[in-house]
Scaffold this motif. Structure first.
Motif, PDB file in Angstrom:
ATOM      1  N   LEU A 102      18.912 -54.592 -25.695  1.00  0.00           N
ATOM      2  CA  LEU A 102      18.284 -53.800 -24.557  1.00  0.00           C
ATOM      3  C   LEU A 102      18.719 -54.379 -23.301  1.00  0.00           C
ATOM      4  CD1 LEU A 102      15.231 -52.001 -26.207  1.00  0.00           C
ATOM      5  CD2 LEU A 102      17.337 -51.219 -26.088  1.00  0.00           C
ATOM      6  N   SER A 103      19.693 -55.145 -23.028  1.00  0.00           N
ATOM      7  CA  SER A 103      19.709 -56.148 -21.849  1.00  0.00           C
ATOM      8  C   SER A 103      20.332 -55.119 -20.932  1.00  0.00           C
ATOM      9  CB  SER A 103      20.686 -57.321 -22.241  1.00  0.00           C
ATOM     10  OG  SER A 103      21.970 -56.790 -22.823  1.00  0.00           O
ATOM     11  N   ALA A 104      21.186 -54.215 -21.070  1.00  0.00           N
ATOM     12  CA  ALA A 104      21.639 -53.169 -20.145  1.00  0.00           C
ATOM     13  C   ALA A 104      20.499 -52.520 -19.451  1.00  0.00           C
ATOM     14  CB  ALA A 104      22.656 -52.175 -20.701  1.00  0.00           C
ATOM     15  N   LEU A 105      19.366 -52.144 -20.084  1.00  0.00           N
ATOM     16  CA  LEU A 105      18.309 -51.452 -19.786  1.00  0.00           C
ATOM     17  C   LEU A 105      17.552 -52.492 -18.737  1.00  0.00           C
ATOM     18  CD1 LEU A 105      16.195 -48.905 -19.871  1.00  0.00           C
ATOM     19  CD2 LEU A 105      15.104 -50.179 -21.641  1.00  0.00           C
ATOM     20  N   THR A 106      17.213 -53.607 -19.443  1.00  0.00           N
ATOM     21  CA  THR A 106      16.351 -54.568 -18.628  1.00  0.00           C
ATOM     22  C   THR A 106      17.023 -55.070 -17.255  1.00  0.00           C
ATOM     23  OG1 THR A 106      17.200 -56.513 -19.948  1.00  0.00           O
ATOM     24  CG2 THR A 106      14.870 -55.411 -20.562  1.00  0.00           C
ATOM     25  N   ARG A 107      18.399 -55.288 -17.393  1.00  0.00           N
ATOM     26  CA  ARG A 107      19.118 -55.623 -16.017  1.00  0.00           C
ATOM     27  C   ARG A 107      18.875 -54.739 -15.148  1.00  0.00           C
ATOM     28  NH1 ARG A 107      23.010 -57.463 -19.810  1.00  0.00           N
ATOM     29  NH2 ARG A 107      24.330 -55.613 -19.262  1.00  0.00           N
ATOM     30  N   THR A 108      19.069 -53.067 -15.412  1.00  0.00           N
ATOM     31  CA  THR A 108      19.196 -52.108 -14.723  1.00  0.00           C
ATOM     32  C   THR A 108      17.759 -52.017 -13.895  1.00  0.00           C
ATOM     33  OG1 THR A 108      20.667 -51.043 -15.950  1.00  0.00           O
ATOM     34  CG2 THR A 108      19.413 -49.741 -14.217  1.00  0.00           C
ATOM     35  N   LEU A 109      16.739 -52.112 -14.656  1.00  0.00           N
ATOM     36  CA  LEU A 109      15.363 -52.106 -14.366  1.00  0.00           C
ATOM     37  C   LEU A 109      15.005 -53.349 -13.326  1.00  0.00           C
ATOM     38  CD1 LEU A 109      12.260 -51.050 -14.257  1.00  0.00           C
ATOM     39  CD2 LEU A 109      11.718 -52.574 -16.364  1.00  0.00           C
ATOM     40  N   ALA A 110      15.585 -54.617 -13.610  1.00  0.00           N
ATOM     41  CA  ALA A 110      15.289 -55.688 -12.675  1.00  0.00           C
ATOM     42  C   ALA A 110      16.099 -55.494 -11.420  1.00  0.00           C
ATOM     43  CB  ALA A 110      15.685 -56.920 -13.409  1.00  0.00           C
ATOM     44  N   ARG A 111      16.976 -55.110 -11.438  1.00  0.00           N
ATOM     45  CA  ARG A 111      17.815 -54.727 -10.246  1.00  0.00           C
ATOM     46  C   ARG A 111      17.298 -53.881  -9.221  1.00  0.00           C
ATOM     47  NH1 ARG A 111      22.589 -53.070 -12.296  1.00  0.00           N
ATOM     48  NH2 ARG A 111      21.730 -50.818 -12.057  1.00  0.00           N
ATOM     49  N   GLU A 112      16.557 -52.763  -9.863  1.00  0.00           N
ATOM     50  CA  GLU A 112      15.985 -51.561  -9.116  1.00  0.00           C
ATOM     51  C   GLU A 112      14.526 -52.184  -8.654  1.00  0.00           C
ATOM     52  OE1 GLU A 112      17.007 -48.609  -8.283  1.00  0.00           O
ATOM     53  OE2 GLU A 112      18.680 -49.486  -9.320  1.00  0.00           O
ATOM     54  N   LEU A 113      13.902 -53.088  -9.441  1.00  0.00           N
ATOM     55  CA  LEU A 113      12.563 -53.743  -8.914  1.00  0.00           C
ATOM     56  C   LEU A 113      12.816 -54.623  -7.751  1.00  0.00           C
ATOM     57  CD1 LEU A 113      10.797 -54.327 -12.321  1.00  0.00           C
ATOM     58  CD2 LEU A 113      10.100 -52.934 -10.613  1.00  0.00           C
ATOM     59  N   ARG A 114      13.828 -55.419  -7.903  1.00  0.00           N
ATOM     60  CA  ARG A 114      14.415 -56.357  -6.748  1.00  0.00           C
ATOM     61  C   ARG A 114      14.840 -55.539  -5.456  1.00  0.00           C
ATOM     62  NH1 ARG A 114      17.541 -59.604 -11.144  1.00  0.00           N
ATOM     63  NH2 ARG A 114      15.975 -61.055 -11.741  1.00  0.00           N
ATOM     64  N   HIS A 115      15.422 -54.352  -5.771  1.00  0.00           N
ATOM     65  CA  HIS A 115      15.735 -53.503  -4.486  1.00  0.00           C
ATOM     66  C   HIS A 115      14.356 -53.043  -3.667  1.00  0.00           C
ATOM     67  CE1 HIS A 115      20.185 -52.457  -6.016  1.00  0.00           C
ATOM     68  NE2 HIS A 115      19.924 -53.484  -5.293  1.00  0.00           N
ATOM     69  N   ARG A 116      13.287 -52.805  -4.477  1.00  0.00           N
ATOM     70  CA  ARG A 116      12.299 -52.429  -4.152  1.00  0.00           C
ATOM     71  C   ARG A 116      11.265 -53.512  -3.631  1.00  0.00           C
ATOM     72  NH1 ARG A 116      14.054 -49.001  -7.087  1.00  0.00           N
ATOM     73  NH2 ARG A 116      13.397 -46.739  -7.145  1.00  0.00           N
ATOM     74  N   GLY A 117      11.681 -54.804  -3.746  1.00  0.00           N
ATOM     75  CA  GLY A 117      11.218 -56.026  -3.076  1.00  0.00           C
ATOM     76  C   GLY A 117      10.319 -56.885  -4.160  1.00  0.00           C
ATOM     77  N   ALA A 118      10.608 -56.741  -5.373  1.00  0.00           N
ATOM     78  CA  ALA A 118       9.975 -57.572  -6.371  1.00  0.00           C
ATOM     79  C   ALA A 118      10.543 -58.831  -6.542  1.00  0.00           C
ATOM     80  CB  ALA A 118       9.698 -56.593  -7.665  1.00  0.00           C
ATOM     81  N   THR A 119       9.796 -59.753  -7.217  1.00  0.00           N
ATOM     82  CA  THR A 119      10.633 -60.821  -7.574  1.00  0.00           C
ATOM     83  C   THR A 119      10.651 -60.706  -9.184  1.00  0.00           C
ATOM     84  OG1 THR A 119       9.867 -62.238  -5.578  1.00  0.00           O
ATOM     85  CG2 THR A 119      10.335 -63.439  -7.521  1.00  0.00           C
ATOM     86  N   VAL A 120      11.386 -60.865  -9.530  1.00  0.00           N
ATOM     87  CA  VAL A 120      11.642 -60.492 -11.205  1.00  0.00           C
ATOM     88  C   VAL A 120      12.266 -61.544 -11.885  1.00  0.00           C
ATOM     89  CG1 VAL A 120      12.674 -58.886 -12.830  1.00  0.00           C
ATOM     90  CG2 VAL A 120      11.904 -58.062 -10.333  1.00  0.00           C
TER      91      VAL A 120
END
Length: 144
Positions: free
Chosen positions: A7-25
Motif C-alpha cells: 500500500l505504499s502508493a496510498l501512503t505516499r499520496t496521503l503523505a504528499r497531501e498532508l504535507r501540502h496542508r502544512g503537516a510534517t509527515v
C-alpha cells in the motif's frame, strides 16, 4: 503514516497531501509493527495512521482497546475515518478496538486501517486519501 506492504502508493499520496496542508509527515514502510511504533514515538508524532492489506474483502479502522482502557483519541479518529468511507462503493467499513502491536506501542492516538484486497485499496486510492484527509482535519479541529 505507515504501511505493512502493498500500500505504499496510498501512503505516499496521503503523505504528499498532508504535507501540502502544512503537516510534517514521516513515512514508515517497515514491516515490523513495533519498529513502526518506535519510529513514530521517536519522531514525536501527534498521530499515527497505518495501513495494512488483507486477502479478505474488509475495511476496518482499528484503535487501541483492552478491557480496562481504550484510546479515546484513536477511537474518535477511527470513527471519523469510517464516517467518511461509508459512501464508497463496495466498502462496508467498521471500527474495532484491538490490542494490536502498533496500536499498543505508540504513545500518540493511533489508527490501523485494514483494507483488502490490496487491489481494492489501489482502485479506491483517491477516495480513500480524500476521506482520510477529511477525517484527520475534523479530528484535529476537535482536538484543539
Amino acid at each position: 503514516v505507515g504501511q505493512f506492504g502493498g500500500l505504499s502508493a496510498l501512503t505516499r499520496t496521503l503523505a504528499r497531501e498532508l504535507r501540502h496542508r502544512g503537516a510534517t509527515v514521516m513515512l514508515l514502510d517497515e514491516p515490523d509493527a513495533v519498529a513502526q511504533a518506535v519510529a513514530a514515538n521517536q519522531f514525536g508524532a501527534h498521530v499515527y495512521v497505518g495501513f495494512e492489506s488483507s486477502a479478505e474483502s474488509t475495511a476496518v479502522a482499528h484503535f487501541y482497546r483492552v478491557p480496562s482502557f481504550e484510546s479515546l483519541g484513536g477511537r474518535t479518529l477511527a470513527e471519523a475515518i469510517v464516517e467518511r468511507l461509508v459512501d464508497l462503493p463496495g466498502m462496508n467499513p467498521a471500527v474495532a478496538g484491538m490490542r494490536l502491536p502498533v496500536l499498543r506501542e505508540t504513545r500518540m492516538p493511533a489508527v490501523l486501517f485494514t483494507i483488502g484486497p490490496a487491489r481494492v485499496a489501489a482502485g479506491a486510492g483517491p477516495q480513500l486519501v480524500s476521506s482520510i484527509l477529511g477525517a484527520l482535519e475534523a479530528w484535529v479541529s476537535r482536538s484543539t
